[in-house]
Design a protein around this motif. Structure first.
Motif, PDB file in Angstrom:
ATOM      1  N   ASP A 175       0.888  -1.296  -0.092  1.00 11.61           N
ATOM      2  CA  ASP A 175      -0.136   0.103   0.063  1.00 11.61           C
ATOM      3  C   ASP A 175       0.860   1.227   0.023  1.00 11.61           C
ATOM      4  O   ASP A 175       0.649   2.267  -0.643  1.00 11.61           O
ATOM      5  CB  ASP A 175      -0.793   0.032   1.017  1.00 11.61           C
ATOM      6  N   ALA A 176       1.903   1.432   0.768  1.00  7.43           N
ATOM      7  CA  ALA A 176       2.918   2.292   1.012  1.00  7.43           C
ATOM      8  C   ALA A 176       3.453   2.569  -0.758  1.00  7.43           C
ATOM      9  O   ALA A 176       3.511   3.808  -0.979  1.00  7.43           O
ATOM     10  CB  ALA A 176       4.033   2.179   1.964  1.00  7.43           C
ATOM     11  N   GLU A 179       0.775   4.201  -2.912  1.00  5.33           N
ATOM     12  CA  GLU A 179       0.542   5.235  -2.768  1.00  5.33           C
ATOM     13  C   GLU A 179       1.761   6.377  -2.971  1.00  5.33           C
ATOM     14  O   GLU A 179       1.504   7.503  -3.463  1.00  5.33           O
ATOM     15  CB  GLU A 179       0.199   5.757  -1.022  1.00  5.33           C
ATOM     16  N   LEU A 234       1.632  10.251   2.081  1.00  5.06           N
ATOM     17  CA  LEU A 234       1.636   9.255   3.054  1.00  5.06           C
ATOM     18  C   LEU A 234       0.816   9.781   4.438  1.00  5.06           C
ATOM     19  O   LEU A 234       0.561   8.729   5.269  1.00  5.06           O
ATOM     20  CB  LEU A 234       3.299   9.044   3.631  1.00  5.06           C
ATOM     21  N   VAL A 240      -1.290   5.538   4.752  1.00  2.44           N
ATOM     22  CA  VAL A 240      -0.194   4.692   5.136  1.00  2.44           C
ATOM     23  C   VAL A 240       0.315   4.754   6.375  1.00  2.44           C
ATOM     24  O   VAL A 240       0.221   3.969   7.301  1.00  2.44           O
ATOM     25  CB  VAL A 240       0.986   4.960   4.030  1.00  2.44           C
ATOM     26  N   VAL A 251       6.815   5.333  12.042  1.00  2.00           N
ATOM     27  CA  VAL A 251       7.062   5.776  10.673  1.00  2.00           C
ATOM     28  C   VAL A 251       7.641   7.118  10.864  1.00  2.00           C
ATOM     29  O   VAL A 251       7.212   7.930  11.524  1.00  2.00           O
ATOM     30  CB  VAL A 251       5.732   5.900   9.905  1.00  2.00           C
TER      31      VAL A 251
END
Length: 278
Positions: A175-176, A179, A234, A240, A251
């Motif tokens: 998914d990251a 994106e 993000l 994310v 993160v």
């Protein structure tokens, strides 16, 4: 015959009555038709509607109307879902989303202008063959960056994911990546593995495999692109960063004016596909 006899004959013919035409036979008598029962208003309506008389044009028109209505229903449902997702967002989040959309629009406009410039150069160049060769070399370099066969450098971001609990899975990293691509990432690598169009991720115990290469936390993404587009993408609500933080991962995202993506992929020769010019 004398002239006198001729005049007498003409006078007699004028005085004789004309022949009476033969009497025609009287038309045959018609048998009166049996009286039809009178239909009620509902019976006449049913008789007019059934069986239906549908032409081919009417059928095609009805199918087009059905498809249009279905598409509008799907679009309305999609807009409703998006509206409900954004309705609970904070004002600063909405402003950030709008800025991101503006940046994407500007990026597409810049790409359009670049393509138009290339077209004009090909039209106006005094040596079109040389210009075509120059653009071919440049396009080859760009495709090499996208295919991961050449190194690249430029502005971008570094994203580090600390996963001490071992809860981060392959689909979260995928998914990251998606994106980042949607935000304009041009080159990307994760823990020394180059990410390209056909990259795949799988779970491997408490770690993740990228194209069959096992990598362990912390997961470090090096991404080349416009930092003003990549970082907000993000951090959007429900994006994310929030998803990973719900999994107790940490993160961090850092912008940089120079990111080096030097992980390479081997050039693979296709088994069946060949250039159409050969």
């Amino acid at each position: 015959m004398s002239e006198h006899d001729g005049k007498t004959g003409n006078r007699l013919r004028k005085e004789l009555p004309r022949e009476v035409p033969a009497a025609t036979a009287p038309p045959p008598e018609r048998t009166p038709a049996e009286p039809q029962p009178e239909l009620t208003g509902r019976q006449r309506l049913v008789k007019g509607l059934w069986p239906p008389r549908v032409t081919r044009a009417q059928l095609i028109f009805a199918l087009l109307l059905f498809g249009l209505g279905f598409g509008l229903a799907v679009q309305v449902a999609s807009n409703s879902d998006n509206d409900s997702a954004l309705r609970g967002a904070r004002q600063e989040d909405l402003v950030r989303i709008l800025d991101e959309l503006d940046d994407r629009t500007q990026r597409l406009e810049d790409e359009k202008q670049g393509l138009e410039k290339q077209r004009d150069e090909l039209k106006n160049s005094s040596d079109q063959a040389e210009e075509a060769r120059r653009q071919t070399v440049e396009k080859e370099r760009q495709l090499g960056v996208l295919a991961g066969t050449v190194a690249a450098q430029g502005p971008g971001i570094t994203m580090t994911i600390e996963d001490t609990k071992g809860t981060v899975e392959a689909d979260m990293l995928l998914d990251a990546i998606q994106e980042l691509r949607a935000a304009g990432a041009e080159a990307l690598q994760v823990n020394g593995v180059r990410v390209v169009a056909d990259t795949y991720l799988t779970d491997s115990g408490k770690s993740v495999s990228v194209d069959g290469n096992k990598i362990n936390a912390p997961y470090r993404f090096k991404v080349i692109g416009k930092p003003q587009d990549l970082e907000p993408a993000l951090n959007i609500p429900g994006g994310v960063v929030q998803t990973l933080e719900k999994e107790q991962a940490t993160v961090t995202v850092e912008r940089s004016s120079k990111i080096v993506v030097d992980a390479l992929r081997a050039v693979e020769r296709p088994d069946y596909a060949r250039s159409s010019s050969q």
